[in-house]
Design an enzyme around this catalytic site. Structure first.
Site, PDB file in Angstrom:
ATOM      1  N   GLY A 148      39.890  12.219  45.841  1.00 48.89           N
ATOM      2  CA  GLY A 148      38.574  12.255  45.627  1.00 48.89           C
ATOM      3  C   GLY A 148      37.965  11.443  46.765  1.00 48.89           C
ATOM      4  O   GLY A 148      38.287  10.976  47.245  1.00 48.89           O
TER       5      GLY A 148
ATOM      6  N   VAL B 113      45.967  11.034  43.438  1.00 51.00           N
ATOM      7  CA  VAL B 113      46.640  12.071  42.405  1.00 51.00           C
ATOM      8  C   VAL B 113      48.154  12.030  42.430  1.00 51.00           C
ATOM      9  O   VAL B 113      47.647  13.122  44.016  1.00 51.00           O
ATOM     10  CB  VAL B 113      46.283  13.230  41.661  1.00 51.00           C
ATOM     11  CG1 VAL B 113      47.213  13.015  40.709  1.00 51.00           C
ATOM     12  CG2 VAL B 113      44.430  12.366  41.148  1.00 51.00           C
TER      13      VAL B 113
ATOM     14  N   PHE C  10      37.354   9.179  45.736  1.00 49.46           N
ATOM     15  CA  PHE C  10      37.623   7.089  45.944  1.00 49.46           C
ATOM     16  C   PHE C  10      39.209   6.722  45.310  1.00 49.46           C
ATOM     17  O   PHE C  10      39.220   6.126  44.786  1.00 49.46           O
ATOM     18  CB  PHE C  10      37.139   6.064  45.585  1.00 49.46           C
ATOM     19  CG  PHE C  10      36.151   6.658  44.233  1.00 49.46           C
ATOM     20  CD1 PHE C  10      34.821   6.989  44.100  1.00 49.46           C
ATOM     21  CD2 PHE C  10      36.900   5.674  42.752  1.00 49.46           C
ATOM     22  CE1 PHE C  10      34.851   7.063  42.674  1.00 49.46           C
ATOM     23  CE2 PHE C  10      36.036   5.482  41.679  1.00 49.46           C
ATOM     24  CZ  PHE C  10      35.050   6.751  41.645  1.00 49.46           C
ATOM     25  N   GLY C  11      39.863   8.091  44.547  1.00 45.78           N
ATOM     26  CA  GLY C  11      40.821   8.292  44.163  1.00 45.78           C
ATOM     27  C   GLY C  11      41.911   9.270  44.948  1.00 45.78           C
ATOM     28  O   GLY C  11      41.235  10.196  45.298  1.00 45.78           O
TER      29      GLY C  11
ATOM     30  N   LYS D  75      47.346   8.577  39.116  1.00 45.91           N
ATOM     31  CA  LYS D  75      46.289   8.559  39.770  1.00 45.91           C
ATOM     32  C   LYS D  75      45.317   6.972  39.950  1.00 45.91           C
ATOM     33  O   LYS D  75      45.476   6.022  39.273  1.00 45.91           O
ATOM     34  CB  LYS D  75      44.829   9.095  38.881  1.00 45.91           C
ATOM     35  CG  LYS D  75      43.912   9.228  39.798  1.00 45.91           C
ATOM     36  CD  LYS D  75      42.664   9.775  39.002  1.00 45.91           C
ATOM     37  CE  LYS D  75      41.602   9.989  39.772  1.00 45.91           C
ATOM     38  NZ  LYS D  75      40.417  10.992  38.933  1.00 45.91           N
TER      39      LYS D  75
ATOM     40  N   ASP E 136      30.983  17.825  34.221  1.00 45.97           N
ATOM     41  CA  ASP E 136      31.115  18.175  35.571  1.00 45.97           C
ATOM     42  C   ASP E 136      32.280  19.640  35.258  1.00 45.97           C
ATOM     43  O   ASP E 136      33.617  19.533  35.879  1.00 45.97           O
ATOM     44  CB  ASP E 136      32.138  17.065  36.637  1.00 45.97           C
ATOM     45  CG  ASP E 136      31.643  18.022  37.731  1.00 45.97           C
ATOM     46  OD1 ASP E 136      32.056  18.610  38.550  1.00 45.97           O
ATOM     47  OD2 ASP E 136      33.101  16.500  38.425  1.00 45.97           O
TER      48      ASP E 136
ATOM     49  N   LEU F 257      48.521  15.224  45.189  1.00 44.34           N
ATOM     50  CA  LEU F 257      48.189  16.865  44.056  1.00 44.34           C
ATOM     51  C   LEU F 257      46.724  16.649  44.568  1.00 44.34           C
ATOM     52  O   LEU F 257      46.445  17.549  45.038  1.00 44.34           O
ATOM     53  CB  LEU F 257      48.580  16.208  42.825  1.00 44.34           C
ATOM     54  CG  LEU F 257      49.963  16.553  42.242  1.00 44.34           C
ATOM     55  CD1 LEU F 257      49.841  15.640  41.135  1.00 44.34           C
ATOM     56  CD2 LEU F 257      50.554  17.509  42.281  1.00 44.34           C
ATOM     57  N   GLY F 258      45.793  15.825  44.732  1.00 45.07           N
ATOM     58  CA  GLY F 258      44.666  15.740  44.755  1.00 45.07           C
ATOM     59  C   GLY F 258      44.170  14.226  45.536  1.00 45.07           C
ATOM     60  O   GLY F 258      44.776  13.714  45.574  1.00 45.07           O
TER      61      GLY F 258
END
Length: 779
Positions: A19, A24, A21-22, A39, A146, A16-17
């Site tokens: 980042g 999902v 350093f993470g 995640k 954010d 799904l996504g």
């Protein structure tokens, strides 16, 4: 992670996504079809302690945030604890979240049809849901730091009854705030001082590395609100933050937008761009709200007065403390009821803020101010029924998702010349003298593509509203025809009752006229019959008026029957055939293609760039041509002529029925009044005769002689006689006359007495002559 596909009964669906350093991943249960967004951290020992702390903090915060507009966490299934160890080298907590199938808000804003913002129903829900989420976080002393479209996901509600009619049959959704990785708790002894968040949505105090409070979320929320309404950020979106911040720093409190003009000048504005899809009343209210949200000074931002207080904690309250108003103010704005009106007559959308006290007449007055269509010429239709001036309130017609009321003019269906709203840059692009280098400017070219496609969409919406308005008018005419028949029958009954009264009155007056004529011929009682003559004349005039009304009513009945027989059943077929021949779908598809393709061109000064500009200009020209052709062709269509003619005819018939009803009521009242007058006059005459007959000398039908009258000098003979007013110069003459009358009456009375004595003596002598006097004779 790529090699890991199955964990127990769970199967990896997709990523799904991802980042810094993470990552999902969506997992789907093969038996229950349940979906989970999990995640995990993709780094191991190379993570800093600060990153590990941030990760752990996010997991803890999400688990403690129970709010429908913040993405919820779920219990991690046991099999994942072991199954995910190979892809979780950091051994940090694994975050298991609910899956939101609608994607994120950025994906919707990137769609071509969202180039100038989202529709009002979506804007309202996004702002309302984000208000709920941020207010909840701030109440719990958490700053998100954010807030941006990428961190807002769309949860689609499942199950029956979850269809949203305002979104053309799409399912209802909830917008949820995600990614609390940058979020930080703020207590009474700490403020933030870290450089976090997406640069374009940074509050000024973060950008300048100053300490800050939760007011940074107000700034980001304001930028987000502006973007979902207008499709772009408010402050010079073509520039980097380091450039536009310098211009924003000097703006006033009222400035909510800074933009570059067509010729490259920088200007400030107190309003949002006019090319959007929200109503004017909501736009005006949100512009006031944005002044609070986009205040440069963090001490003023979101508040009603300057303050250094981060949260309303009693121990921190100062003498200059202020209140956070940004959330309550937005809640008040979103709770307002806005009625949307489409004028078929002028092909224009209008909107008005209403409440429980707004009447139909008030709404018509507002419309008159905007359209210059007089109140008496307006026809307002909602739910296929005409809204009358007698309506107590129009709130029952309000629909938050679509057009509530359609406006028509009694005199015509569509004006011969209707105004058209054209974006400024679109007007400039059609000028042959426009310098090519100006239109090929990156900023101008992008604005032309956005507003050119917006122009096509706005004309498409007007056309859809026009077609819907014609359907609504056709259906309302059916109902209007039925209602006119009912009104006609009701008035017809009243006229029938009036006719019965008129026949009774006519018989009464006919007999009265004959009787009076006989009395006149015999010369008896004519001094008391003047009032009857006047009433008989009024009765004749009333009879004439009723006869005229009945003749006119008979003609109206024939006219209404003719109108009711007119069939517009084939209108739907005719309209659908017209729509299939004339529609904006091809232009809309072309506009999408042109808008998407221009984004792929990096250099707008080369030949490809010039070709794309010519494409959008041709799109705009085709839109103008189609609009003119539709308005010309539609006036010649059978369904259009039928609607127009029948609308005018029924409007006239309705007016005639109303006038006839009022006239019949007037005549009925006059008939009742005249009957009462005749009755009173007759009974007054009878009363006069019965009460004053013994005092009158020459009354009609009287058998009492003047000799038996007994009256006093100076008093009226009858109680119905009027006293004559004497002038002062005749007092002496009147006194003499009175004296003569008194002497004459005295003489008359003496004469009567002497006459009575004479008669008595005569009778005595006459009787005496009959006595026997023979005894007096001599032998």
């Amino acid at each position: 992670m790529e090699n890991l596909v199955f964990i127990g009964d769970w199967i990896k669906d997709r990523v799904l996504g991802s980042g810094s350093f993470g990552v999902v991943v969506l997992w789907k249960h093969q038996k229950t079809q349940e979906r989970l967004a999990i995640k995990t951290c993709k780094w191991g020992d190379e993570l800093t302690e600060k990153h590990k702390e941030r990760w752990t903090k996010e997991v803890e915060m999400l688990q403690n945030c129970q709010n429908p507009n913040i993405v919820g966490t779920k219990q991690l299934p046991p099999e994942f604890k072991e199954g995910l160890k190979p892809v979780n080298p950091s051994k940090l907590p694994i975050l298991c979240m609910e899956y939101c199938a609608g994607g994120n808000l950025r994906q919707y804003l990137n769609l071509p049809e969202s180039c100038n913002g989202l529709r009002e129903v979506q804007v309202r829900q996004i702002l309302g849901d984000m208000r709920s989420a941020l207010q909840f976080l701030h109440h719990n002393k958490i700053t998100h730091r954010d807030v941006k479209p990428e961190n807002i996901v769309i949860h689609v509600l499942d199950g029956p009854g979850n269809m949203d009619n305002g979104l053309q049959g799409k399912k209802k959704v909830i917008y949820k705030l995600i990614d609390l990785g940058y979020a930080k708790e703020i207590d009474s002894n700490s403020v933030c001082a870290s450089f976090v968040g997406t640069l374009q949505y940074l509050a000024p105090e973060i950008f300048y590395s100053k300490t800050y409070s939760n007011s940074v979320d107000f700034w980001s929320f304001g930028l987000l609100a502006f973007e979902v309404i207008c499709g772009t950020r408010p402050f010079l979106p073509f520039m980097a933050p380091v450039q536009w911040m310098a211009h924003v720093k000097v703006k006033t409190h009222d400035n909510i937008c800074i933009y570059e003009t067509f010729h490259g000048d920088i200007k400030c504005s107190n309003e949002m761009f006019p090319e959007n899809f929200i109503s004017k009343p909501l736009k005006a209210s949100l512009e006031q709200w944005l002044k609070v949200a986009l205040e440069w000074d963090p001490k003023l931002r979101g508040r009603d007065a300057p303050s250094k207080v981060t949260f309303n904690i009693p121990s921190e309250e100062k003498e200059t403390s202020s209140n956070v108003v940004i959330f309550n103010l937005l809640e008040t704005i979103l709770s307002k009821k806005i009625m949307k009106v489409f004028s078929v007559a002028t092909l224009t959308h209008y909107a008005y803020e209403i409440d429980d006290k707004t009447t139909a007449f008030m709404l018509k007055k507002w419309i008159q101010d905007d359209t210059h269509i007089p109140v008496e010429e307006q026809i307002l239709i909602s739910q296929n029924y005409v809204i009358t001036d007698g309506e107590d309130t129009v709130m029952k017609y309000w629909d938050e998702n679509s057009i509530s009321v359609y406006l028509y003019n009694k005199q015509y269906l569509i004006e011969e010349k209707s105004d058209i709203i054209v974006p400024e840059i679109v007007q400039r692009s059609l000028k042959p003298s426009l310098p090519v280098e100006l239109i090929q400017n990156f900023k101008n070219c992008q604005l032309l593509h956005r507003n050119g496609f917006y122009f096509v969409m706005s004309q498409m919406e007007l056309y859809d509203s026009l077609i819907k308005g014609l359907f609504v008018r056709a259906e309302s005419l059916k109902n209007e025809s039925k209602e006119l028949v009912l009104r006609h029958n009701f008035v017809d009954k009243n006229i029938g009752k009036l006719h019965v009264k008129e026949e009774t009155l006519k018989k009464f007056t006919t007999m009265g006229k004959e009787h009076v004529q006989n009395l006149k011929a015999n010369g008896v009682g004519t001094n008391l019959l003047g009032g009857f003559e006047k009433l008989f004349k009024e009765a004749d005039e009333l009879s004439d008026d009723i006869s005229k009304l009945q003749n006119a009513w008979s003609q109206l009945t024939v006219r209404l029957e003719s109108a009711a027989r007119r069939r517009i059943e084939g209108l739907s077929t005719d309209l659908n055939n017209f729509i299939s021949k004339f529609n904006y779908q091809a232009l809309f598809t072309k506009g999408q293609t042109v808008y998407v393709s221009y984004k792929k061109i990096e250099n707008y000064n080369d030949s490809k760039g010039r070709d794309k500009i010519s494409d959008v200009i041709q799109l705009i020209k085709d839109c103008f041509k189609l609009r003119n052709k539709i308005l010309m062709e539609i006036r010649n269509q059978r369904f259009y002529c039928s609607i127009k003619d029948l609308s005018i005819e029924l409007s006239k018939i309705s007016e005639i029925i109303t006038n006839a009803s009022n006239f019949s009521e007037t005549l009925d009242s006059h008939s009742n009044s005249l009957t009462d007058k005749l009755s009173n006059c007759m009974w007054s005459t009878i009363s006069l005769l019965s009460s004053d007959a013994h005092n009158l000398v020459d009354l009609p039908y009287s058998v009492v002689s003047i000799q038996k009258s007994n009256f006093k000098i100076g008093e009226p003979v009858s109680t119905h006689c009027m006293k004559m007013v004497q002038s002062t110069n005749r007092v002496e003459e009147d006194e003499n006359l009175k004296s003569l009358i008194e002497e004459s009456l005295t003489l008359r009375q003496n004469h009567i007495k002497l006459t009575e004595k004479f008669k008595t003596s005569k009778n005595y002598l006459h009787n005496k002559a009959k006595l026997d006097f023979s005894f007096l004779a001599e032998d």
